[in-house]
Motif scaffolding. Structure first.
Motif, mmCIF file in Angstrom:
data_model
loop_
_atom_site.group_PDB
_atom_site.id
_atom_site.type_symbol
_atom_site.label_atom_id
_atom_site.label_comp_id
_atom_site.label_asym_id
_atom_site.label_seq_id
_atom_site.Cartn_x
_atom_site.Cartn_y
_atom_site.Cartn_z
ATOM 1 N N HIS A 1 -24.237 -0.710 -36.246
ATOM 2 C CA HIS A 1 -24.105 0.589 -35.903
ATOM 3 C C HIS A 1 -23.770 1.562 -37.265
ATOM 4 N N GLY A 2 -23.708 2.816 -37.087
ATOM 5 C CA GLY A 2 -23.534 3.634 -38.286
ATOM 6 C C GLY A 2 -22.108 3.679 -38.729
ATOM 7 N N MET A 3 -21.718 4.134 -39.827
ATOM 8 C CA MET A 3 -20.279 4.468 -40.349
ATOM 9 C C MET A 3 -20.023 5.671 -40.563
ATOM 10 N N SER A 4 -18.793 6.183 -40.230
ATOM 11 C CA SER A 4 -18.462 7.457 -40.537
ATOM 12 C C SER A 4 -17.192 7.704 -41.306
ATOM 13 N N ALA A 5 -17.111 8.678 -42.194
ATOM 14 C CA ALA A 5 -16.216 8.996 -42.832
ATOM 15 C C ALA A 5 -15.774 10.474 -42.847
ATOM 16 N N ILE A 6 -14.788 10.918 -43.508
ATOM 17 C CA ILE A 6 -14.333 12.237 -43.877
ATOM 18 C C ILE A 6 -13.757 12.340 -45.115
ATOM 19 N N GLU B 1 1.651 -2.337 -31.165
ATOM 20 C CA GLU B 1 0.101 -2.093 -31.304
ATOM 21 C C GLU B 1 -0.254 -1.319 -32.663
ATOM 22 N N PHE B 2 0.563 -0.494 -32.790
ATOM 23 C CA PHE B 2 0.574 0.446 -34.058
ATOM 24 C C PHE B 2 0.770 -0.355 -35.434
ATOM 25 N N ALA B 3 1.732 -1.082 -35.300
ATOM 26 C CA ALA B 3 2.173 -1.842 -36.758
ATOM 27 C C ALA B 3 1.188 -3.105 -36.898
ATOM 28 N N ALA B 4 0.173 -3.396 -35.917
ATOM 29 C CA ALA B 4 -0.708 -4.343 -36.306
ATOM 30 C C ALA B 4 -1.679 -3.786 -37.068
ATOM 31 N N TRP B 5 -1.933 -2.416 -36.884
ATOM 32 C CA TRP B 5 -2.970 -1.629 -38.008
ATOM 33 C C TRP B 5 -2.176 -1.077 -39.201
ATOM 34 N N VAL B 6 -1.032 -0.521 -38.775
ATOM 35 C CA VAL B 6 -0.273 0.205 -39.804
ATOM 36 C C VAL B 6 0.942 -0.429 -40.283
ATOM 37 N N PRO B 7 1.139 -1.525 -41.145
ATOM 38 C CA PRO B 7 2.325 -2.090 -41.086
ATOM 39 C C PRO B 7 3.261 -1.309 -41.809
ATOM 40 N N GLU B 8 2.882 -0.612 -42.788
ATOM 41 C CA GLU B 8 3.657 0.326 -43.899
ATOM 42 C C GLU B 8 3.426 1.626 -43.582
ATOM 43 N N THR B 9 4.407 2.156 -43.033
ATOM 44 C CA THR B 9 4.049 3.520 -42.619
ATOM 45 C C THR B 9 4.261 4.796 -43.769
ATOM 46 N N GLY B 10 4.987 4.314 -44.738
ATOM 47 C CA GLY B 10 5.188 5.289 -45.832
ATOM 48 C C GLY B 10 4.299 5.094 -46.932
ATOM 49 N N LEU C 1 0.545 5.310 -46.500
ATOM 50 C CA LEU C 1 -0.773 5.906 -46.137
ATOM 51 C C LEU C 1 -1.331 6.853 -47.256
ATOM 52 N N ASP C 2 -2.874 6.893 -47.268
ATOM 53 C CA ASP C 2 -3.301 7.657 -48.197
ATOM 54 C C ASP C 2 -3.237 8.856 -47.410
ATOM 55 N N VAL C 3 -2.820 9.768 -48.071
ATOM 56 C CA VAL C 3 -2.764 11.169 -47.238
ATOM 57 C C VAL C 3 -3.272 12.386 -48.226
ATOM 58 N N ASP D 1 -10.278 7.628 -42.759
ATOM 59 C CA ASP D 1 -11.730 6.819 -42.527
ATOM 60 C C ASP D 1 -11.618 5.825 -41.448
ATOM 61 N N GLN D 2 -12.949 5.751 -41.019
ATOM 62 C CA GLN D 2 -13.031 4.378 -39.980
ATOM 63 C C GLN D 2 -12.279 3.246 -40.516
ATOM 64 N N TYR D 3 -11.936 2.545 -39.681
ATOM 65 C CA TYR D 3 -11.156 1.245 -39.825
ATOM 66 C C TYR D 3 -9.802 1.450 -40.554
ATOM 67 N N GLU D 4 -9.686 2.607 -41.520
ATOM 68 C CA GLU D 4 -8.306 2.813 -42.090
ATOM 69 C C GLU D 4 -7.294 2.504 -41.367
ATOM 70 N N VAL D 5 -6.848 3.229 -40.104
ATOM 71 C CA VAL D 5 -5.930 3.053 -39.597
ATOM 72 C C VAL D 5 -6.033 2.488 -37.976
ATOM 73 N N GLY D 6 -7.353 2.063 -37.717
ATOM 74 C CA GLY D 6 -7.456 1.727 -36.255
ATOM 75 C C GLY D 6 -8.680 0.949 -36.304
ATOM 76 N N PRO D 7 -8.905 0.400 -35.150
ATOM 77 C CA PRO D 7 -10.357 -0.453 -35.013
ATOM 78 C C PRO D 7 -11.446 0.537 -35.284
ATOM 79 N N GLY D 8 -12.665 -0.061 -35.459
ATOM 80 C CA GLY D 8 -13.903 0.637 -35.727
ATOM 81 C C GLY D 8 -14.289 1.591 -34.560
ATOM 82 N N ALA D 9 -13.915 1.234 -33.580
ATOM 83 C CA ALA D 9 -14.594 2.061 -32.456
ATOM 84 C C ALA D 9 -13.688 3.330 -32.231
ATOM 85 N N MET D 10 -12.431 3.472 -32.939
ATOM 86 C CA MET D 10 -11.691 4.612 -33.097
ATOM 87 C C MET D 10 -12.299 5.711 -34.042
ATOM 88 N N GLY D 11 -13.277 5.150 -34.940
ATOM 89 C CA GLY D 11 -13.782 6.177 -35.863
ATOM 90 C C GLY D 11 -12.880 6.741 -36.847
#
Length: 284
Positions: free
Chosen positions: A168-173, A220-229, A231-233, A248-258
Motif C-alpha cells: 500500500h502507499g504511505m501518507s504524511a503531512i 485503546e488510546f494508551a496502547a498507541w499513545v502511552p505518554e500524552t505529554g 507528542l510531536d506538536v 503522520d501515518q502510524y504515529e498515533v494509531g494504526p496505519g489504516a487510520m492514515g
C-alpha cells in the motif's frame, strides 16, 4: 481569501511568475527525470527577487501600519510521467502574491517551492533502483490553505507516495505558517509562550485524539499513545477554530487510520497564546 490557478511544469522556475503581473507570457522549463514527459503551460512574466535577511517585526505591530495588502494564493502545479522506472508525479503547491514587500514574497515562495521540489527530488531518487513489478510508482502532494490574512498565512500539505510492489502507499503531512510582513516561517514559540507550552499543547492534543479517534476509550488510546505529554506538536496550522495539530501515518494509531489532524480550540489554549503572535491577528 482569494485563489487563482496556474498550471506549470517546474516549481522553482515559475513561482515568481505565478505571483507577478499577468500581462505577459513566459516560457518555462522542467527538470524532468530521464524518460519522462512534463506538461507545461506558460505563466506570467516576472523578475525573481533574492530576499535579504528579514528584520523581525511583531505581527501586532504590522497590523497598525499601512503595509497591509490583500494576499492572493495561486496553485502551482507540476505533473510528470516517466518510464524506466514507470512513475507519475503530481504536485500542487501554493504561491503567494499581492504582498507589499517583494523580498518577503520571494522568501515565502522559495520556501513553498521547496516543499514540492524536495518531495519530487526524494521520490525520483528513491525509484532509481526500485524493483519493477509493473504497478508503477506514484507521488501526489497537495495543500490546504488553513489561514489567509494580510499578515499571516498558514498551509497544510498532504503527501502520498506509492512504490512499485508495495502492499500500500504511505501518507504524511507537513505544515508551514508565515509572517507575511517579513517572510519568516513561524514556529511554535511564535504562537504560544512559556517553556511548558509544547507539553501543555501535547496533553490537549492527546485528549482530542482520544475523544475523536478512539471514542474516548483510554485503554485503546494508551496502547498507541502511552505518554500524552510527549507528542510531536511541531506540525501545526492555524485553523479557523483552533490550532490544528497533525500526525503522520502510524504515529498515533494504526496505519489504516492514515495521517491524523486534531483541532485544539483557541479557547482551550488560554494564557498560552502569544498575544503578539498570529492567533490574536487571525481571530480579529
Amino acid at each position: 481569501m482569494h485563489h487563482s490557478r496556474v498550471v506549470i511544469g517546474s516549481l522553482l522556475v515559475v513561482l515568481a511568475a505565478a505571483c507577478s503581473d499577468a500581462s505577459g507570457e513566459a516560457a518555462t522549463t522542467s527538470a524532468a527525470a530521464p524518460g519522462s514527459t512534463t506538461t507545461t503551460v506558460a505563466a506570467a512574466t516576472s523578475t525573481t527577487t533574492t530576499a535579504p535577511t528579514a528584520t523581525a517585526t511583531t505581527l501586532s505591530e504590522a497590523t497598525t501600519t499601512s503595509i497591509v495588502a490583500t494576499p492572493v494564493v495561486t496553485d502551482v502545479i507540476r505533473e510528470e510521467r516517466g518510464q524506466d522506472p514507470a512513475y507519475t508525479l503530481l504536485i500542487t503547491i501554493p504561491a503567494v502574491s499581492g504582498l507589499s514587500d517583494p523580498a518577503a514574497e520571494a522568501t515565502i515562495n522559495n520556501e513553498l517551492a521547496a516543499v514540492g521540489n524536495d518531495a519530487a527530488g526524494g521520490f525520483l531518487t528513491d525509484i532509481e533502483d526500485a524493483d519493477n513489478y509493473g504497478f508503477g510508482n506514484d507521488l501526489v502532494v497537495g495543500y490546504e490553505t488553513r489561514a489567509l490574512h494580510p499578515t499571516v498565512a498558514s498551509f497544510r500539505f498532504n503527501h502520498y507516495v506509492y512504490f512499485d510492489g508495495a502492499a500500500h502507499g504511505m501518507s504524511a503531512i507537513s505544515t508551514l505558517t508565515f509572517d507575511l510582513t517579513t517572510g519568516r516561517i513561524l514556529t511554535l514559540p511564535d504562537v504560544l509562550i512559556g517553556d511548558s507550552a509544547p507539553t501543555a499543547l501535547s496533553i490537549l492534543a492527546a485528549a482530542h485524539l482520544r475523544d475523536d479517534y478512539y471514542s474516548g476509550d483510554p485503554a485503546e488510546f494508551a496502547a498507541w499513545v502511552p505518554e500524552t505529554g510527549t507528542l510531536d506538536v511541531s506540525r501545526f496550522a492555524l485553523g479557523p477554530a483552533g490550532l490544528e495539530i497533525s500526525f503522520d501515518q502510524y504515529e498515533v494509531g494504526p496505519g489504516a487510520m492514515g495521517p491524523v489532524t486534531v483541532t485544539v480550540p483557541y479557547e482551550e489554549l488560554g494564557v498560552l497564546i502569544n498575544q503578539e503572535g498570529p492567533i490574536p491577528v487571525i481571530r480579529g
